[in-house]
Design a protein around this motif. Sequence first.
Motif, mmCIF file in Angstrom:
data_model
loop_
_atom_site.group_PDB
_atom_site.id
_atom_site.type_symbol
_atom_site.label_atom_id
_atom_site.label_comp_id
_atom_site.label_asym_id
_atom_site.label_seq_id
_atom_site.Cartn_x
_atom_site.Cartn_y
_atom_site.Cartn_z
ATOM 1 N N MET A 1 0.894 -1.074 0.058
ATOM 2 C CA MET A 1 -0.061 0.059 -0.025
ATOM 3 C C MET A 1 0.997 1.322 -0.046
ATOM 4 O O MET A 1 1.929 1.393 0.972
ATOM 5 C CB MET A 1 -1.121 0.078 1.033
ATOM 6 C CG MET A 1 -1.758 1.227 1.373
ATOM 7 S SD MET A 1 -2.842 1.295 2.860
ATOM 8 C CE MET A 1 -4.119 0.186 2.136
ATOM 9 N N ASP A 2 0.472 2.327 -0.748
ATOM 10 C CA ASP A 2 1.215 3.374 -0.851
ATOM 11 C C ASP A 2 0.964 4.215 0.316
ATOM 12 O O ASP A 2 -0.083 4.428 0.784
ATOM 13 C CB ASP A 2 0.913 4.382 -2.067
ATOM 14 C CG ASP A 2 1.607 3.651 -3.400
ATOM 15 O OD1 ASP A 2 2.303 2.842 -3.456
ATOM 16 O OD2 ASP A 2 0.803 3.952 -4.429
ATOM 17 N N LEU A 3 2.057 5.139 0.865
ATOM 18 C CA LEU A 3 1.656 5.817 2.076
ATOM 19 C C LEU A 3 1.930 7.091 1.416
ATOM 20 O O LEU A 3 3.150 7.639 1.581
ATOM 21 C CB LEU A 3 2.876 5.296 3.429
ATOM 22 C CG LEU A 3 2.806 4.091 3.855
ATOM 23 C CD1 LEU A 3 4.077 3.816 4.913
ATOM 24 C CD2 LEU A 3 1.568 3.759 4.383
ATOM 25 N N ASN A 4 0.808 7.523 1.072
ATOM 26 C CA ASN A 4 0.871 9.208 0.338
ATOM 27 C C ASN A 4 0.941 10.157 1.451
ATOM 28 O O ASN A 4 0.968 11.455 1.047
ATOM 29 C CB ASN A 4 -0.579 9.225 -0.320
ATOM 30 C CG ASN A 4 -1.839 9.129 0.485
ATOM 31 O OD1 ASN A 4 -1.672 9.076 1.828
ATOM 32 N ND2 ASN A 4 -2.977 8.867 -0.258
ATOM 33 N N THR A 5 1.124 10.017 2.631
ATOM 34 C CA THR A 5 1.316 11.001 3.705
ATOM 35 C C THR A 5 2.951 11.401 3.975
ATOM 36 O O THR A 5 3.375 12.139 4.391
ATOM 37 C CB THR A 5 0.709 10.889 5.041
ATOM 38 O OG1 THR A 5 1.108 9.627 5.649
ATOM 39 C CG2 THR A 5 -0.816 10.993 4.767
ATOM 40 N N VAL A 6 3.724 10.041 3.464
ATOM 41 C CA VAL A 6 5.130 10.055 3.771
ATOM 42 C C VAL A 6 5.889 11.066 2.849
ATOM 43 O O VAL A 6 5.594 10.783 1.517
ATOM 44 C CB VAL A 6 5.829 8.729 3.632
ATOM 45 C CG1 VAL A 6 7.169 8.728 3.735
ATOM 46 C CG2 VAL A 6 5.324 8.165 4.949
ATOM 47 N N VAL A 7 6.667 12.115 3.224
ATOM 48 C CA VAL A 7 7.372 12.849 2.239
ATOM 49 C C VAL A 7 8.886 12.724 2.296
ATOM 50 O O VAL A 7 9.510 13.541 1.511
ATOM 51 C CB VAL A 7 6.889 14.562 2.821
ATOM 52 C CG1 VAL A 7 5.560 14.706 2.465
ATOM 53 C CG2 VAL A 7 7.474 14.759 4.075
ATOM 54 N N GLU A 8 9.225 11.844 3.247
ATOM 55 C CA GLU A 8 10.834 11.708 3.102
ATOM 56 C C GLU A 8 11.300 10.287 3.798
ATOM 57 O O GLU A 8 10.678 9.890 4.627
ATOM 58 C CB GLU A 8 11.472 12.775 4.134
ATOM 59 C CG GLU A 8 12.923 12.700 4.152
ATOM 60 C CD GLU A 8 13.705 13.637 4.933
ATOM 61 O OE1 GLU A 8 14.772 13.676 5.347
ATOM 62 O OE2 GLU A 8 12.646 14.615 5.497
ATOM 63 N N ILE A 9 12.105 9.592 3.006
ATOM 64 C CA ILE A 9 12.697 8.408 3.684
ATOM 65 C C ILE A 9 13.999 8.889 4.270
ATOM 66 O O ILE A 9 15.206 9.280 3.225
ATOM 67 C CB ILE A 9 12.784 7.374 2.856
ATOM 68 C CG1 ILE A 9 11.170 6.924 2.398
ATOM 69 C CG2 ILE A 9 13.478 6.007 3.461
ATOM 70 C CD1 ILE A 9 11.121 5.814 1.594
ATOM 71 N N ARG A 10 14.658 8.525 5.386
ATOM 72 C CA ARG A 10 16.050 8.918 5.781
ATOM 73 C C ARG A 10 16.758 7.784 6.180
ATOM 74 O O ARG A 10 16.297 6.825 6.872
ATOM 75 C CB ARG A 10 15.797 9.977 6.985
ATOM 76 C CG ARG A 10 17.257 10.289 7.624
ATOM 77 C CD ARG A 10 17.058 11.350 8.691
ATOM 78 N NE ARG A 10 16.488 10.653 9.882
ATOM 79 C CZ ARG A 10 17.077 10.204 10.991
ATOM 80 N NH1 ARG A 10 18.479 9.780 10.726
ATOM 81 N NH2 ARG A 10 16.212 9.884 11.722
ATOM 82 N N ASP A 11 18.132 7.781 5.651
ATOM 83 C CA ASP A 11 18.849 6.632 6.064
ATOM 84 C C ASP A 11 19.370 6.612 7.548
ATOM 85 O O ASP A 11 19.694 7.663 8.137
ATOM 86 C CB ASP A 11 20.258 6.792 5.068
ATOM 87 C CG ASP A 11 21.123 5.610 5.115
ATOM 88 O OD1 ASP A 11 21.269 4.917 6.115
ATOM 89 O OD2 ASP A 11 21.918 5.201 4.442
ATOM 90 N N ALA A 12 18.982 5.660 8.290
ATOM 91 C CA ALA A 12 19.243 5.827 9.547
ATOM 92 C C ALA A 12 20.517 5.873 10.050
ATOM 93 O O ALA A 12 21.115 6.027 11.265
ATOM 94 C CB ALA A 12 18.642 4.531 10.520
ATOM 95 N N ARG A 13 21.740 5.445 9.012
ATOM 96 C CA ARG A 13 23.075 5.824 9.595
ATOM 97 C C ARG A 13 23.460 7.041 9.477
ATOM 98 O O ARG A 13 24.421 7.496 9.895
ATOM 99 C CB ARG A 13 24.010 5.048 8.298
ATOM 100 C CG ARG A 13 23.885 3.713 8.174
ATOM 101 C CD ARG A 13 24.416 3.050 6.895
ATOM 102 N NE ARG A 13 23.976 3.544 5.621
ATOM 103 C CZ ARG A 13 24.486 3.291 4.437
ATOM 104 N NH1 ARG A 13 25.359 2.582 4.266
ATOM 105 N NH2 ARG A 13 23.794 3.983 3.391
ATOM 106 N N ARG A 14 22.382 8.027 9.147
ATOM 107 C CA ARG A 14 22.939 9.574 9.076
ATOM 108 C C ARG A 14 21.984 10.323 10.407
ATOM 109 O O ARG A 14 20.697 10.454 9.923
ATOM 110 C CB ARG A 14 22.757 10.302 7.816
ATOM 111 C CG ARG A 14 23.366 9.764 6.677
ATOM 112 C CD ARG A 14 23.294 10.663 5.495
ATOM 113 N NE ARG A 14 24.363 9.901 4.433
ATOM 114 C CZ ARG A 14 23.713 8.924 3.398
ATOM 115 N NH1 ARG A 14 22.683 8.520 3.676
ATOM 116 N NH2 ARG A 14 24.770 8.587 2.889
ATOM 117 N N PRO A 15 22.252 10.138 11.577
ATOM 118 C CA PRO A 15 21.456 10.774 12.533
ATOM 119 C C PRO A 15 21.020 11.829 12.411
ATOM 120 O O PRO A 15 21.378 13.037 11.672
ATOM 121 C CB PRO A 15 22.503 10.994 13.864
ATOM 122 C CG PRO A 15 23.540 9.843 13.624
ATOM 123 C CD PRO A 15 23.724 9.952 12.029
ATOM 124 N N ALA A 16 19.580 12.317 12.760
ATOM 125 C CA ALA A 16 19.104 13.618 12.811
ATOM 126 C C ALA A 16 18.023 13.480 13.859
ATOM 127 O O ALA A 16 17.445 12.613 14.413
ATOM 128 C CB ALA A 16 18.332 13.763 11.291
#
Length: 274
Positions: free
Chosen positions: A1-16
């Motif tokens: 199923m598409d998650l149409n509210t998600v605007v970003e996928i972040r790589d967990a190796r780069r902390p934020a």
Amino acid sequence: MDLNTVVEIRDARRPAPWRPGDAWLGGGTYLFSEPQPHLRRLVDLSRMGWTPVRRHPDGSLELAATCTIAELSCYARDLIAPAAPLFEQCCRAFLASFKIWNMATVGGNLCNGLPAGPMISLTAALDGECLLIAQDGTLRRVRVADFVIGAGRKDLAAGELLRSVTLPARALACRTAFRQTSLYGLGRSAVLVIGTLDPVDHSVAITVTAATVRPIRLWFPLAPTAAALREAIDGAVADGEWFDDIHGLPEWRRHMTFRLAEEIRRELVEEEWR
């Protein structure tokens, strides 16, 4: 199923900094199975490079949160330990396709906290301990039996990450007995009971999952009588803790728990007397 509210996928190796609307992404089999309108960003763990299963010098077994069901099943085939058959039994309790097996993770199954989660059953029965990492790097450990506190409810703070689950060597040396039932031939687990017999002190542990909203692990210094086992289960599970959904009424789940737990008690006792 598409998650149409998600605007970003972040790589967990780069902390934020963690923010509202974030979610950890492991295999994604749950996240992408139904709408998640509250999510805005996924933090992808798939490239963390964690070893799926690691055997420590003390004999304990550490399962990475990103270990897939397929990887765990494959590892367990060569595992030399009395409890080894239990791994495959719990993996098979998924009743899932090969696609799910190759994507679903141990950590995801625990963090969903669903009563029928077979990785909860496996790790709770083998006295597993979760390693949790907070956003500030603080580590804490909590037993699996205490990590899942209700149907879909976990002892997990916002942004806290389940890094791994460690199974002690002594638990792996236990003899095990497994029982599972469902209303349907290939249905979701409605009752799943696991027993372990410690060869060192002859203690017995009975773990009830699927029938209850949280894992119930009962420990007995010696094999209990049928009456003592029934009384212990009755005392440990409050009336509102028997799970109720289309896969089984609470009264039926309770009845089947008593029945399967008694079968396990007899199996372990008979094995002990041989």
